[in-house]
Write an enzyme that holds these catalytic residues in place. Structure first.
Site, PDB file in Angstrom:
ATOM      1  N   GLU A  77     -18.909  -7.575  10.499  1.00  7.60           N
ATOM      2  CA  GLU A  77     -19.351  -9.076  10.947  1.00  7.60           C
ATOM      3  C   GLU A  77     -18.437 -10.208  10.038  1.00  7.60           C
ATOM      4  O   GLU A  77     -18.263  -9.674   8.779  1.00  7.60           O
ATOM      5  CB  GLU A  77     -20.970  -9.587  10.425  1.00  7.60           C
ATOM      6  CG  GLU A  77     -21.476 -10.561  10.880  1.00  7.60           C
ATOM      7  CD  GLU A  77     -21.006 -11.864  10.090  1.00  7.60           C
ATOM      8  OE1 GLU A  77     -21.431 -12.807  10.728  1.00  7.60           O
ATOM      9  OE2 GLU A  77     -20.841 -11.705   8.862  1.00  7.60           O
ATOM     10  N   CYS A 117     -21.279 -17.862  18.687  1.00 11.10           N
ATOM     11  CA  CYS A 117     -21.407 -16.887  17.664  1.00 11.10           C
ATOM     12  C   CYS A 117     -23.137 -16.306  17.673  1.00 11.10           C
ATOM     13  O   CYS A 117     -24.151 -17.175  17.684  1.00 11.10           O
ATOM     14  CB  CYS A 117     -21.055 -17.140  16.428  1.00 11.10           C
ATOM     15  SG  CYS A 117     -21.776 -16.128  15.123  1.00 11.10           S
ATOM     16  N   ASP A 157     -17.526 -20.680  19.433  1.00 13.54           N
ATOM     17  CA  ASP A 157     -16.234 -19.988  19.203  1.00 13.54           C
ATOM     18  C   ASP A 157     -15.223 -20.297  20.511  1.00 13.54           C
ATOM     19  O   ASP A 157     -15.458 -20.245  21.430  1.00 13.54           O
ATOM     20  CB  ASP A 157     -16.350 -18.511  19.171  1.00 13.54           C
ATOM     21  CG  ASP A 157     -17.282 -17.983  17.786  1.00 13.54           C
ATOM     22  OD1 ASP A 157     -17.105 -18.491  17.054  1.00 13.54           O
ATOM     23  OD2 ASP A 157     -18.113 -17.115  18.262  1.00 13.54           O
ATOM     24  N   GLU A 217     -15.445  -9.675  20.185  1.00 13.27           N
ATOM     25  CA  GLU A 217     -14.825  -8.463  20.805  1.00 13.27           C
ATOM     26  C   GLU A 217     -15.645  -8.311  22.071  1.00 13.27           C
ATOM     27  O   GLU A 217     -14.959  -7.905  23.193  1.00 13.27           O
ATOM     28  CB  GLU A 217     -15.073  -7.206  19.730  1.00 13.27           C
ATOM     29  CG  GLU A 217     -14.500  -7.242  18.572  1.00 13.27           C
ATOM     30  CD  GLU A 217     -15.133  -8.146  17.503  1.00 13.27           C
ATOM     31  OE1 GLU A 217     -14.657  -8.091  16.333  1.00 13.27           O
ATOM     32  OE2 GLU A 217     -16.014  -8.885  17.911  1.00 13.27           O
ATOM     33  N   GLY A 269     -13.790 -19.912   8.347  1.00 11.84           N
ATOM     34  CA  GLY A 269     -13.926 -19.508   7.139  1.00 11.84           C
ATOM     35  C   GLY A 269     -12.461 -18.839   6.534  1.00 11.84           C
ATOM     36  O   GLY A 269     -12.503 -17.751   5.844  1.00 11.84           O
TER      37      GLY A 269
END
Length: 285
Positions: free
Chosen positions: A81, A191, A198, A232, A261
Protein backbone atom coordinates in the site's frame (compact mmCIF):
# COMPACT_ATOMS: atom_id res chain seq x y z
CA UNK A 1 -7.16 -4.78 9.62
CA UNK A 2 -9.03 -3.51 6.56
CA UNK A 3 -7.22 -1.42 3.96
CA UNK A 4 -9.75 1.26 4.85
CA UNK A 5 -8.47 1.30 8.43
CA UNK A 6 -5.50 3.21 9.78
CA UNK A 7 -3.96 3.90 6.36
CA UNK A 8 -7.10 5.70 5.23
CA UNK A 9 -7.38 7.94 8.28
CA UNK A 10 -6.56 11.63 7.97
CA UNK A 11 -4.37 11.74 11.10
CA UNK A 12 -1.30 9.54 10.88
CA UNK A 13 1.64 9.03 13.20
CA UNK A 14 4.85 9.41 11.21
CA UNK A 15 7.58 7.18 12.65
CA UNK A 16 10.96 8.76 13.35
CA UNK A 17 12.74 5.44 13.89
CA UNK A 18 13.26 2.59 11.45
CA UNK A 19 9.88 0.83 11.26
CA UNK A 20 9.60 -1.96 8.68
CA UNK A 21 6.35 -3.06 10.30
CA UNK A 22 4.62 -0.04 8.74
CA UNK A 23 4.75 -1.75 5.32
CA UNK A 24 1.23 -2.95 4.57
CA UNK A 25 0.77 -5.77 2.02
CA UNK A 26 -2.35 -6.06 -0.12
CA UNK A 27 -3.11 -9.31 -1.92
CA UNK A 28 -3.10 -8.98 -5.70
CA UNK A 29 -5.96 -11.48 -5.73
CA UNK A 30 -8.29 -8.75 -4.41
CA UNK A 31 -8.13 -6.94 -7.73
CA UNK A 32 -7.68 -9.97 -9.96
CA UNK A 33 -10.71 -11.78 -8.58
CA UNK A 34 -12.82 -8.75 -9.53
CA UNK A 35 -11.43 -8.84 -13.08
CA UNK A 36 -12.38 -12.50 -13.29
CA UNK A 37 -9.93 -13.41 -16.05
CA UNK A 38 -6.94 -15.74 -16.28
CA UNK A 39 -4.75 -14.64 -13.38
CA UNK A 40 -1.62 -16.27 -14.77
CA UNK A 41 -1.78 -13.98 -17.81
CA UNK A 42 -1.74 -10.95 -15.52
CA UNK A 43 1.47 -12.09 -13.83
CA UNK A 44 3.87 -11.09 -16.62
CA UNK A 45 5.28 -7.64 -16.04
CA UNK A 46 6.62 -5.28 -13.41
CA UNK A 47 5.33 -2.48 -11.20
CA UNK A 48 7.97 0.25 -11.12
CA UNK A 49 7.77 2.57 -8.13
CA UNK A 50 9.81 5.78 -8.11
CA UNK A 51 10.49 7.53 -4.81
CA UNK A 52 11.78 11.10 -4.83
CA UNK A 53 11.94 11.80 -1.08
CA UNK A 54 14.34 9.10 0.11
CA UNK A 55 16.72 10.23 2.85
CA UNK A 56 18.88 8.72 5.60
CA UNK A 57 21.90 9.70 7.73
CA UNK A 58 25.53 8.94 7.07
CA UNK A 59 27.79 8.08 9.99
CA UNK A 60 28.47 11.78 10.59
CA UNK A 61 24.77 12.39 11.12
CA UNK A 62 24.44 14.28 7.83
CA UNK A 63 21.28 13.74 5.80
CA UNK A 64 21.74 11.94 2.49
CA UNK A 65 19.20 12.12 -0.32
CA UNK A 66 18.56 9.95 -3.36
CA UNK A 67 15.96 8.98 -5.92
CA UNK A 68 14.92 5.34 -5.70
CA UNK A 69 13.26 2.96 -8.12
CA UNK A 70 11.69 -0.29 -6.96
CA UNK A 71 10.74 -3.08 -9.37
CA UNK A 72 8.02 -5.35 -7.98
CA UNK A 73 7.35 -8.40 -10.18
CA UNK A 74 3.76 -8.85 -11.33
CA UNK A 75 3.76 -12.44 -10.07
CA UNK A 76 4.27 -11.39 -6.45
CA UNK A 77 1.36 -12.48 -4.22
CA UNK A 78 1.16 -9.00 -2.71
CA UNK A 79 1.61 -5.33 -3.54
CA UNK A 80 2.48 -2.71 -0.94
CA UNK A 81 0.00 0.00 0.00
CA UNK A 82 1.52 3.30 -1.14
CA UNK A 83 0.97 5.34 2.02
CA UNK A 84 2.55 2.59 4.10
CA UNK A 85 5.59 2.73 1.82
CA UNK A 86 5.83 6.47 2.36
CA UNK A 87 5.71 5.96 6.14
CA UNK A 88 8.35 3.24 5.88
CA UNK A 89 10.72 5.41 3.83
CA UNK A 90 10.20 8.30 6.25
CA UNK A 91 11.11 5.98 9.11
CA UNK A 92 14.71 5.69 7.92
CA UNK A 93 15.25 9.47 7.67
CA UNK A 94 17.18 9.49 10.96
CA UNK A 95 18.79 6.06 10.70
CA UNK A 96 22.55 5.91 10.16
CA UNK A 97 24.03 3.80 7.37
CA UNK A 98 27.64 3.17 6.45
CA UNK A 99 27.04 3.22 2.69
CA UNK A 100 24.44 3.59 -0.04
CA UNK A 101 24.71 -0.15 -0.61
CA UNK A 102 23.49 -0.78 2.95
CA UNK A 103 20.41 1.36 2.32
CA UNK A 104 19.71 -0.41 -0.95
CA UNK A 105 20.08 -3.85 0.64
CA UNK A 106 17.82 -3.04 3.59
CA UNK A 107 15.01 -1.62 1.45
CA UNK A 108 15.22 -4.56 -0.96
CA UNK A 109 14.97 -7.04 1.92
CA UNK A 110 12.03 -5.27 3.58
CA UNK A 111 10.03 -4.80 0.38
CA UNK A 112 10.73 -8.37 -0.74
CA UNK A 113 9.47 -9.67 2.60
CA UNK A 114 6.34 -7.53 2.34
CA UNK A 115 5.31 -8.63 -1.18
CA UNK A 116 6.81 -12.14 -0.84
CA UNK A 117 8.88 -11.84 -4.01
CA UNK A 118 12.27 -10.45 -4.96
CA UNK A 119 12.10 -6.68 -5.38
CA UNK A 120 14.78 -4.88 -7.39
CA UNK A 121 16.00 -1.63 -5.83
CA UNK A 122 18.03 1.07 -7.58
CA UNK A 123 19.30 4.27 -5.95
CA UNK A 124 20.30 7.31 -8.00
CA UNK A 125 22.39 10.32 -7.03
CA UNK A 126 20.68 13.60 -7.83
CA UNK A 127 23.54 14.45 -10.18
CA UNK A 128 23.07 11.22 -12.15
CA UNK A 129 22.35 11.68 -15.84
CA UNK A 130 20.67 8.29 -15.91
CA UNK A 131 18.48 7.95 -19.00
CA UNK A 132 15.70 6.35 -16.96
CA UNK A 133 15.35 9.53 -14.90
CA UNK A 134 15.13 11.91 -17.84
CA UNK A 135 11.72 13.05 -19.05
CA UNK A 136 10.56 10.66 -21.78
CA UNK A 137 7.68 10.63 -24.26
CA UNK A 138 5.37 7.63 -24.74
CA UNK A 139 5.70 5.73 -27.99
CA UNK A 140 2.96 5.90 -30.61
CA UNK A 141 0.26 8.44 -31.35
CA UNK A 142 -1.79 10.35 -28.82
CA UNK A 143 -5.51 9.54 -29.07
CA UNK A 144 -6.76 12.29 -26.75
CA UNK A 145 -8.33 14.20 -29.66
CA UNK A 146 -10.02 11.14 -31.17
CA UNK A 147 -13.49 12.41 -30.19
CA UNK A 148 -12.96 16.05 -31.14
CA UNK A 149 -15.44 15.82 -34.04
CA UNK A 150 -18.01 13.78 -32.15
CA UNK A 151 -21.36 15.42 -31.43
CA UNK A 152 -22.14 13.03 -28.59
CA UNK A 153 -21.24 13.93 -25.03
CA UNK A 154 -19.16 11.35 -23.18
CA UNK A 155 -21.06 10.18 -20.11
CA UNK A 156 -19.52 9.57 -16.70
CA UNK A 157 -19.62 5.92 -15.67
CA UNK A 158 -19.26 4.26 -12.31
CA UNK A 159 -17.33 1.32 -13.72
CA UNK A 160 -15.12 0.61 -16.76
CA UNK A 161 -17.12 -0.56 -19.76
CA UNK A 162 -15.27 -2.87 -22.15
CA UNK A 163 -18.27 -2.95 -24.50
CA UNK A 164 -17.25 0.54 -25.62
CA UNK A 165 -14.35 -1.05 -27.51
CA UNK A 166 -16.73 -2.59 -30.04
CA UNK A 167 -19.15 0.30 -30.39
CA UNK A 168 -19.90 1.07 -34.05
CA UNK A 169 -16.89 -1.00 -35.06
CA UNK A 170 -16.71 -2.83 -38.34
CA UNK A 171 -15.71 -6.47 -38.48
CA UNK A 172 -12.83 -5.65 -40.81
CA UNK A 173 -9.66 -7.56 -40.06
CA UNK A 174 -6.07 -7.37 -41.18
CA UNK A 175 -5.05 -10.76 -42.49
CA UNK A 176 -1.50 -10.73 -41.17
CA UNK A 177 -2.17 -8.58 -38.14
CA UNK A 178 -0.84 -5.11 -37.46
CA UNK A 179 0.84 -3.40 -34.52
CA UNK A 180 -0.93 -0.35 -33.13
CA UNK A 181 0.96 1.87 -30.68
CA UNK A 182 -0.86 4.71 -28.96
CA UNK A 183 -1.20 6.55 -25.67
CA UNK A 184 -3.54 8.79 -23.71
CA UNK A 185 -2.92 11.27 -20.92
CA UNK A 186 -6.52 10.98 -19.71
CA UNK A 187 -6.58 7.85 -17.57
CA UNK A 188 -8.19 8.66 -14.24
CA UNK A 189 -9.37 6.42 -11.42
CA UNK A 190 -9.91 6.73 -7.67
CA UNK A 191 -7.82 5.33 -4.84
CA UNK A 192 -9.93 2.71 -3.03
CA UNK A 193 -8.36 3.70 0.32
CA UNK A 194 -8.71 7.50 0.23
CA UNK A 195 -11.05 7.99 -2.76
CA UNK A 196 -8.61 10.59 -4.08
CA UNK A 197 -8.23 10.82 -7.86
CA UNK A 198 -5.29 9.08 -9.52
CA UNK A 199 -4.15 10.44 -12.90
CA UNK A 200 -1.95 8.62 -15.37
CA UNK A 201 -0.70 8.42 -18.91
CA UNK A 202 -1.55 5.08 -20.50
CA UNK A 203 0.39 3.51 -23.36
CA UNK A 204 -0.55 0.45 -25.38
CA UNK A 205 1.26 -1.53 -28.04
CA UNK A 206 -0.95 -4.22 -29.53
CA UNK A 207 -0.55 -6.58 -32.48
CA UNK A 208 -3.94 -7.80 -33.64
CA UNK A 209 -5.96 -8.68 -36.70
CA UNK A 210 -8.68 -6.33 -35.45
CA UNK A 211 -8.34 -2.65 -36.23
CA UNK A 212 -8.05 -0.38 -33.18
CA UNK A 213 -10.78 2.26 -33.27
CA UNK A 214 -9.22 5.29 -31.58
CA UNK A 215 -12.53 6.91 -30.65
CA UNK A 216 -13.77 3.73 -29.01
CA UNK A 217 -10.47 3.27 -27.20
CA UNK A 218 -10.68 6.79 -25.80
CA UNK A 219 -14.28 6.24 -24.66
CA UNK A 220 -13.14 3.08 -22.92
CA UNK A 221 -10.26 4.83 -21.14
CA UNK A 222 -12.61 7.61 -20.02
CA UNK A 223 -14.95 5.02 -18.51
CA UNK A 224 -12.40 4.54 -15.71
CA UNK A 225 -12.83 8.07 -14.35
CA UNK A 226 -15.02 7.12 -11.37
CA UNK A 227 -13.67 3.60 -10.90
CA UNK A 228 -12.18 2.69 -7.51
CA UNK A 229 -9.09 0.61 -8.09
CA UNK A 230 -5.41 0.45 -7.27
CA UNK A 231 -3.02 1.46 -10.04
CA UNK A 232 -1.99 -2.14 -10.66
CA UNK A 233 -5.57 -3.39 -10.85
CA UNK A 234 -6.57 -0.71 -13.36
CA UNK A 235 -3.72 -1.63 -15.70
CA UNK A 236 -4.57 -5.32 -15.35
CA UNK A 237 -8.23 -4.61 -16.08
CA UNK A 238 -7.23 -2.83 -19.28
CA UNK A 239 -4.84 -5.63 -20.21
CA UNK A 240 -7.56 -8.24 -19.68
CA UNK A 241 -10.21 -6.29 -21.60
CA UNK A 242 -7.94 -5.65 -24.59
CA UNK A 243 -6.80 -9.28 -24.59
CA UNK A 244 -10.36 -10.56 -24.69
CA UNK A 245 -11.66 -8.18 -27.35
CA UNK A 246 -8.68 -7.92 -29.71
CA UNK A 247 -7.22 -11.42 -29.22
CA UNK A 248 -3.74 -10.00 -29.84
CA UNK A 249 -0.64 -11.97 -30.65
CA UNK A 250 1.37 -9.36 -28.73
CA UNK A 251 0.24 -6.88 -26.09
CA UNK A 252 1.92 -4.36 -23.82
CA UNK A 253 -0.02 -2.07 -21.47
CA UNK A 254 1.72 0.37 -19.16
CA UNK A 255 0.78 3.42 -17.13
CA UNK A 256 2.71 6.27 -15.55
CA UNK A 257 0.75 7.57 -12.56
CA UNK A 258 1.37 11.03 -11.20
CA UNK A 259 3.25 11.38 -7.96
CA UNK A 260 1.67 11.39 -4.52
CA UNK A 261 3.60 11.72 -1.28
CA UNK A 262 6.84 11.75 -3.26
CA UNK A 263 6.08 8.38 -4.90
CA UNK A 264 4.75 7.46 -8.33
CA UNK A 265 3.64 3.99 -9.45
CA UNK A 266 4.11 2.68 -12.96
CA UNK A 267 2.59 -0.76 -13.66
CA UNK A 268 3.32 -2.62 -16.88
CA UNK A 269 1.83 -5.88 -18.17
CA UNK A 270 2.96 -7.78 -21.25
CA UNK A 271 1.86 -10.91 -23.06
CA UNK A 272 5.50 -12.06 -23.20
CA UNK A 273 8.39 -10.99 -20.99
CA UNK A 274 10.41 -10.20 -24.13
CA UNK A 275 8.02 -7.27 -24.70
CA UNK A 276 8.81 -5.64 -21.35
CA UNK A 277 10.01 -2.06 -21.93
CA UNK A 278 12.54 -0.20 -19.82
CA UNK A 279 11.27 1.90 -16.92
CA UNK A 280 10.90 5.59 -17.66
CA UNK A 281 9.51 8.86 -16.35
CA UNK A 282 7.07 11.27 -18.01
CA UNK A 283 6.62 15.02 -17.77
CA UNK A 284 3.89 14.88 -15.09
CA UNK A 285 6.22 12.91 -12.84
Amino acid sequence: MSIHGILGEQTTDYPTEYSPETLYPIARSMGRDVIGWQNDKLEVGVDWWQAFELSWLNQQGISQVAIARFGIPANSPFIVESKSLKLYLNSINFTEFGSWAEVQKLIAEDLSKCVQAEVQVELFHLADRHSGLLIAQPDGICIDDALVNSTEKVALMLHPDASLLERDSSDAQISDGKTFSFYSNLLRSNCPVTNQPDWAALAVSITSKKVVNQANMLRYILSFRQHNGFHEQCVEQIFADLSQYYEPSKLMVRAWYTRRGGIDINPCRVSDIALLPVPSRLIRQ
